[in-house]
Design an enzyme around this catalytic site. Structure first.
Site, mmCIF file in Angstrom:
data_model
loop_
_atom_site.group_PDB
_atom_site.id
_atom_site.type_symbol
_atom_site.label_atom_id
_atom_site.label_comp_id
_atom_site.label_asym_id
_atom_site.label_seq_id
_atom_site.Cartn_x
_atom_site.Cartn_y
_atom_site.Cartn_z
ATOM 1 N N ARG A 184 36.669 36.247 35.853
ATOM 2 C CA ARG A 184 37.031 36.342 37.226
ATOM 3 C C ARG A 184 36.017 37.145 37.836
ATOM 4 O O ARG A 184 36.115 38.353 37.901
ATOM 5 C CB ARG A 184 38.431 36.920 37.456
ATOM 6 C CG ARG A 184 38.744 36.775 38.905
ATOM 7 C CD ARG A 184 40.392 36.917 39.475
ATOM 8 N NE ARG A 184 40.930 38.096 39.078
ATOM 9 C CZ ARG A 184 42.011 38.324 39.299
ATOM 10 N NH1 ARG A 184 42.822 37.559 40.269
ATOM 11 N NH2 ARG A 184 42.575 39.655 39.047
ATOM 12 N N ASP A 467 48.090 46.299 40.115
ATOM 13 C CA ASP A 467 46.587 46.320 40.422
ATOM 14 C C ASP A 467 46.459 46.179 41.919
ATOM 15 O O ASP A 467 47.362 46.614 42.525
ATOM 16 C CB ASP A 467 46.027 44.989 39.527
ATOM 17 C CG ASP A 467 46.669 43.788 40.253
ATOM 18 O OD1 ASP A 467 47.359 43.864 41.075
ATOM 19 O OD2 ASP A 467 46.375 42.569 39.510
#
Length: 593
Positions: A184, A467
């Site tokens: 990603r 996160d």
């Protein structure tokens, strides 16, 4: 043909650094330090490839970001997201995406994490079907993190990656059978300040994609039946962004002689505008599509961000905004229906729980939540799901194995029973807003920002894996409550959230954090700086698009011009902002709505 010039960097041999030079394409400058192994990634050929992508697509990226601003201005003025009437032919058409490669037909459990070396090895060995190596939400994009990440992925693709834990006398290396690697890249909005192309910082996602694809496409395809490499694409808001990615893939394949359609990408539907564009996104990527994913945490963040100008849409405590909320359930069901109609995977989201090793009862309760969440996903029709911790893989795998006997449910669960309206997708979430919720948001936000500033983008806090996506929920929810003076529930007398209350909460939660981490760790860390930054963003007159845009300016490590021709090893001081210390209350008093 571009003329090339050369910038020479030398590192201390006694530190194990390799002497050498970088032959840079014209118009390219490397502004970060060169450590051991970086020249393996920053080859002239790789830089030429990345530079071509940047020069070809930079103007389109800027145009897309400008369009996002225009779209947000319309939402701020009262508009709400909706299906585009001009695209009805695409939504109602009978087209399908190209077939799913055999190498990724079965994706029932995927693990995600940053591109840190030990993490890469453990995730590939975890027993998951897929490992998504992340340059985005779980990585703080310090220059060294990014460069070492590319080295780690190159070694992983070539099966040479190892890591030695000297303290435990343990060597980590890959098993014979490993998860399939997806990567990603960063979102469109983030820059790579340490690489300049024609005097401008490079686009972060193009450097992430470009370096990985250039160095690894051949070795990857050799071991995956000619398919791949595979990617996850974050933070999209419109199908025009998918069209740009499709053009990037086409150009990359042509440039390196890779068969058309080899690259496959799964798009994270993690913004509210994108849920109204799912058919159009798949259509734009139909020769490169590997499906869609429910990026649930960023999706909650995007709900607040999209409706930041709507005081009637205040979120309840973030712990109450789960998949039981009607707008969340609607989005996942529509995603499954859309993907299966188009012949691609519908991936579930992340359960943020992590194993609790020192409390058996609490651990069982957490695992029960994970089990229930994954059972909901597989019975709804998802073809796979995410786990944040290797300790969850077997549990999640058992749930999917018991309820999904084939590789996926693309053909067997079309979800033709689903009928989702625009109103379903934007229904107001229900629940209470509490002082404890405000405190938790603040405590988590401070600690996450502190870790990010120090180079860590994925942090276990209070038995959950935090996160950038989950930290964003804390930030924008605080902003929303302060901006509109939310009245807290459960208090003996009405309490309205304002800057004065928030200043007290920040001070008290900062003291609590010090007690939890210890005074010595607190003093060595950047907690006060993180608290100032988080508080400023929560009280800004205009909501910042992303927490990481401000944070990135504090971790950029630009080598001074006089030292660009020679580096003498070691890490140079960061180019950071160091405002004078002042009390939180004084700082917040200067902020005006």
């Amino acid at each position: 043909m571009m003329n090339d010039h050369m910038e020479t960097y030398h590192e201390d041999e006694d530190k194990g650094m390799r002497k050498g030079s970088l032959h840079l394409p014209e118009g390219v400058r490397i502004r970060g330090r060169l450590a051991a192994g970086y020249d393996r990634i920053l080859t002239r050929e790789a830089l030429e490839f990345v530079t071509d992508l940047e020069r070809t697509f930079r103007s389109r990226v800027k145009w897309m970001l400008d369009f996002r601003k225009e779209q947000q201005a319309r939402f701020d003025a009262g508009e709400v997201p909706a299906f585009d009437p001009a695209m009805v032919a695409i939504r109602e058409g009978s087209w399908v995406c190209d077939g799913v490669p055999l190498a990724i037909a079965d994706r029932r459990v995927e693990i995600t994490g940053p591109v840190e070396r030990k993490m890469v090895i453990n995730a590939l060995n975890s027993g998951a079907k897929v490992f998504m190596a992340d340059f985005e939400d779980s990585l703080a994009p310090h220059w060294d993190n990014v460069m070492r990440g590319h080295i780690n992925l190159r070694d992983a693709v070539n099966k040479t990656i190892e890591w030695e834990d000297k303290a435990r006398n343990k060597l980590y290396k890959l098993n014979k059978n490993t998860a399939v690697l997806f990567v990603r890249p960063r979102g469109w909005h983030l820059k790579e300040a340490h690489i300049e192309i024609d005097g401008e910082p490079a686009t972060g996602c193009l450097t992430d994609f470009g370096f990985y694809f250039f160095h690894n496409h051949e070795a990857f395809r050799t071991t995956h039946g000619g398919a791949g490499p595979f990617f996850y694409l974050p933070k999209m808001q419109h199908s025009r962004e998918a069209a740009v990615w499709n053009s990037v893939f086409d150009r990359a394949e042509r440039a390196l002689g890779v068969p058309h359609g080899s690259i496959k990408a799964t798009v994270l539907i993690e913004t509210l505008p994108a849920v109204f564009q799912m058919n159009e996104i798949l259509y734009e990527l139909r020769s490169h599509s590997a499906g869609l994913n429910c990026g649930r945490w960023d999706y909650i963040f995007s709900y607040v961000k999209t409706f930041q100008g709507h005081p009637d849409r205040l979120l309840p405590d973030r712990v109450q905004v789960g998949m039981g909320q009607h707008f969340m359930k609607s989005y996942t069901e529509l995603l499954i229906q859309t993907c299966h109609r188009r012949g691609v995977h519908a991936m579930g989201g992340m359960a943020a729980q992590i194993p609790i090793r020192d409390n058996a009862a609490a651990n069982e309760a957490a695992m029960a939540l994970v089990r229930a969440d994954k059972l909901r996903e597989v019975t709804a029709g998802h073809d796979g799901t995410w786990a944040a911790h290797p300790g969850l893989i077997s549990l999640v795998m058992d749930v999917f194995n018991a309820n999904m006997t084939k590789e996926n449910q693309i053909e067997s669960r079309k979800r033709e029973d689903v009928s989702i309206t625009e109103a379903d997708l934007i229904e107001k979430p229900r629940g209470v807003r509490t002082l404890d919720g405000l405190r938790l948001n603040t405590r988590v936000g401070i600690q996450y920002v502190e870790a990010w500033l120090n180079g860590t983008g994925s942090v276990p806090l209070y038995n959950l894996m935090e996160d950038a996506a989950t930290a964003e929920i804390s930030r924008v929810q605080n902003w929303q409550w302060i901006r509109y003076g939310a009245v807290l529930d459960g208090e003996s007398v009405p309490i309205k959230v304002d800057k004065e209350l928030f200043a007290r909460v920040v001070s008290e939660e900062l003291a609590r954090v010090e007690g939890e981490v210890g005074t010595e760790r607190f003093k060595k860390g950047r907690f006060v700086e993180a608290a100032r930054m988080f508080a400023r963003q929560c009280t800004a007159a205009k909501l910042d698009d992303f927490l990481t845009l401000d944070a990135y300016s504090r971790v950029v490590s630009i080598v001074p011009e006089a030292r660009l021709s020679r580096l003498n090893g070691g890490t140079f001081p960061q180019h950071c902002l160091h405002p004078m210390i002042q009390t939180i209350s004084t700082m917040l008093a200067d902020v005006q709505f």
